[in-house]
Design a protein around this motif. Sequence first.
Motif, PDB file in Angstrom:
ATOM      1  N   PHE A  19       0.824  -1.208   0.000  1.00 56.97           N
ATOM      2  CA  PHE A  19       0.000   0.000   0.000  1.00 56.97           C
ATOM      3  C   PHE A  19       0.859   1.260   0.000  1.00 56.97           C
ATOM      4  O   PHE A  19       0.597   2.215  -0.733  1.00 56.97           O
ATOM      5  CB  PHE A  19      -0.923  -0.016   1.216  1.00 56.97           C
ATOM      6  CG  PHE A  19      -1.877   1.153   1.269  1.00 56.97           C
ATOM      7  CD1 PHE A  19      -2.978   1.207   0.433  1.00 56.97           C
ATOM      8  CD2 PHE A  19      -1.670   2.198   2.154  1.00 56.97           C
ATOM      9  CE1 PHE A  19      -3.858   2.275   0.465  1.00 56.97           C
ATOM     10  CE2 PHE A  19      -2.538   3.274   2.204  1.00 56.97           C
ATOM     11  CZ  PHE A  19      -3.638   3.309   1.357  1.00 56.97           C
ATOM     12  N   ASN A  20       1.910   1.256   0.822  1.00 62.47           N
ATOM     13  CA  ASN A  20       2.754   2.447   0.912  1.00 62.47           C
ATOM     14  C   ASN A  20       3.628   2.650  -0.309  1.00 62.47           C
ATOM     15  O   ASN A  20       4.156   3.746  -0.517  1.00 62.47           O
ATOM     16  CB  ASN A  20       3.619   2.376   2.174  1.00 62.47           C
ATOM     17  CG  ASN A  20       2.885   2.845   3.400  1.00 62.47           C
ATOM     18  OD1 ASN A  20       2.773   4.038   3.643  1.00 62.47           O
ATOM     19  ND2 ASN A  20       2.339   1.919   4.174  1.00 62.47           N
ATOM     20  N   LEU A  21       3.799   1.615  -1.112  1.00 57.67           N
ATOM     21  CA  LEU A  21       4.581   1.762  -2.341  1.00 57.67           C
ATOM     22  C   LEU A  21       3.750   2.296  -3.498  1.00 57.67           C
ATOM     23  O   LEU A  21       4.289   2.572  -4.565  1.00 57.67           O
ATOM     24  CB  LEU A  21       5.198   0.418  -2.727  1.00 57.67           C
ATOM     25  CG  LEU A  21       6.398  -0.023  -1.873  1.00 57.67           C
ATOM     26  CD1 LEU A  21       6.810  -1.443  -2.219  1.00 57.67           C
ATOM     27  CD2 LEU A  21       7.580   0.938  -2.052  1.00 57.67           C
ATOM     28  N   LEU A  22       2.434   2.469  -3.294  1.00 54.87           N
ATOM     29  CA  LEU A  22       1.621   3.091  -4.337  1.00 54.87           C
ATOM     30  C   LEU A  22       2.161   4.491  -4.632  1.00 54.87           C
ATOM     31  O   LEU A  22       2.410   5.273  -3.714  1.00 54.87           O
ATOM     32  CB  LEU A  22       0.151   3.159  -3.900  1.00 54.87           C
ATOM     33  CG  LEU A  22      -0.564   1.815  -3.752  1.00 54.87           C
ATOM     34  CD1 LEU A  22      -1.976   2.028  -3.203  1.00 54.87           C
ATOM     35  CD2 LEU A  22      -0.615   1.083  -5.087  1.00 54.87           C
ATOM     36  N   PRO A  23       2.324   4.846  -5.912  1.00 47.54           N
ATOM     37  CA  PRO A  23       3.070   6.060  -6.277  1.00 47.54           C
ATOM     38  C   PRO A  23       2.256   7.350  -6.209  1.00 47.54           C
ATOM     39  O   PRO A  23       2.099   8.051  -7.207  1.00 47.54           O
ATOM     40  CB  PRO A  23       3.509   5.763  -7.707  1.00 47.54           C
ATOM     41  CG  PRO A  23       2.392   4.926  -8.240  1.00 47.54           C
ATOM     42  CD  PRO A  23       1.938   4.069  -7.099  1.00 47.54           C
ATOM     43  N   GLY A  24       1.731   7.665  -5.044  1.00 41.30           N
ATOM     44  CA  GLY A  24       0.988   8.913  -4.902  1.00 41.30           C
ATOM     45  C   GLY A  24       1.136   9.472  -3.506  1.00 41.30           C
ATOM     46  O   GLY A  24       1.155   8.711  -2.524  1.00 41.30           O
ATOM     47  N   LEU A  25       1.295  10.770  -3.399  1.00 43.61           N
ATOM     48  CA  LEU A  25       1.347  11.405  -2.076  1.00 43.61           C
ATOM     49  C   LEU A  25      -0.002  11.264  -1.400  1.00 43.61           C
ATOM     50  O   LEU A  25      -1.038  11.263  -2.071  1.00 43.61           O
ATOM     51  CB  LEU A  25       1.712  12.888  -2.226  1.00 43.61           C
ATOM     52  CG  LEU A  25       3.156  13.179  -2.635  1.00 43.61           C
ATOM     53  CD1 LEU A  25       3.323  14.667  -2.946  1.00 43.61           C
ATOM     54  CD2 LEU A  25       4.129  12.756  -1.546  1.00 43.61           C
ATOM     55  N   PRO A  26      -0.018  11.125  -0.048  1.00 46.67           N
ATOM     56  CA  PRO A  26       1.099  11.261   0.896  1.00 46.67           C
ATOM     57  C   PRO A  26       1.798   9.948   1.223  1.00 46.67           C
ATOM     58  O   PRO A  26       2.520   9.876   2.219  1.00 46.67           O
ATOM     59  CB  PRO A  26       0.379  11.793   2.140  1.00 46.67           C
ATOM     60  CG  PRO A  26      -0.930  11.085   2.124  1.00 46.67           C
ATOM     61  CD  PRO A  26      -1.318  10.975   0.660  1.00 46.67           C
ATOM     62  N   LEU A  27       1.614   8.905   0.441  1.00 46.35           N
ATOM     63  CA  LEU A  27       2.227   7.607   0.713  1.00 46.35           C
ATOM     64  C   LEU A  27       3.726   7.650   0.400  1.00 46.35           C
ATOM     65  O   LEU A  27       4.219   8.535  -0.314  1.00 46.35           O
ATOM     66  CB  LEU A  27       1.543   6.531  -0.127  1.00 46.35           C
ATOM     67  CG  LEU A  27       0.027   6.406   0.078  1.00 46.35           C
ATOM     68  CD1 LEU A  27      -0.549   5.385  -0.896  1.00 46.35           C
ATOM     69  CD2 LEU A  27      -0.295   6.016   1.504  1.00 46.35           C
TER      70      LEU A  27
END
Length: 404
Positions: free
Chosen positions: A178-186
């Motif tokens: 989930f955190n590697l999804l390429p969009g802020l704020p991740l």
Amino acid sequence: MSDSRGQQTSDQPPKGDRGRRPEQPGRGGGILMGRPFGVPIYVTPSWFVIAALITWVFGGQLGDVLPDLGGTRYLLAFCFAVAFYASVLVHELAHTLVALRYRLGVRRIQLQFFGGVSEIEKEAESPWREFWLAFVGPLLSLALGGLFLLSLQFVELSTIPGVLLTGLAVSNFVVAAFNLLPGLPLDGGRMLRAVVWAITGRPMTGTVAAAWVGRVLAVAVLIGLPLVNASRGSGRELSGTDTLVDAVLAAVLAAIIWNGATASLRNARLKEVLPGLRLRDLARRAVEVTADTPLGEAMRRAHEAQAGAVVVVDGRGEPIAIVRESAVRAVPEHRRPWVSVGPLSRDLEPGMRLDADLGGEDLLRALQATPAGEYLVVEADGRMFGVAALTDIEQRLTSALAGR
């Protein structure tokens, strides 16, 4: 969800220690759990909500796998929730250690409803430091997932340790993905920002790209998560409660991602406009009066001088207070000739005297060090230049952020 914040928001102290207020346990941050590496860790009240939800959901699943547990399954489910958030804490500590290694400063770590937040005070100086700072969190989650998966080789899957280790392995892999999804704020969004920054040489371009991808992700989560859960439930009838929980979860996740992306974009714009913010350009002309001057007379003098502020001086002509604009507005017109300016003024504290050439982040630090509605603006030799109203500064920043 993990969010390692390298940018400042308007309600947080700017980078650096000057002007920071001491941390107060239990106030604003949640329950203080400790200070590893000197960084306070807080558990917010919202964590107990998600811990209860995990206990309920995972406890029900344990009942299907290990029916002999009875009510004990909920105690084990709560232990799983604690262990899972310990994994999230390791994820955040990875961000923290790298930030401390790069001397970026970390204000605190919070464990909250959808994971953890590392509040990093400064931005990385290069795109590749930014990339590594973001990547290390998911990397640790992947490592933990692999460690739990490896541990399954030594236990039976149908036992309590087997079920717990399986849950921890899967949950850490999900956190990493989930955190590697390429969009802020991740974290993946910060990695994308770093890559675009390295290619274009402009951190703002990277922020804009990653923020818009984050907004697209928010819409995808809002629409796609319930559809995925519905398709996964094919072959069995989903209850109305399951459908409602899926929709609420998707809406909350989407809102967090959308708001985080928007805040990241706003903070980046703020950093662009801050260098052009100078107190000299924002100060109002001020007239000087003594404390016993009637408010009506003081307002008349200010009107004649085309001034927007009134400063109270002592017998030697030295400024000692500023008449508060909010207090003036509270006095009816017909009462102003009978009310002196003294009671409507705030005495000048040391932090309320600001240099006219102050600007940028130094200005924000000074404002946060001594909160006030008005500040005396002085030249380098101590002569009064004017008065800066906090409302004027906020309006200028708002206009700049809106592109006006």
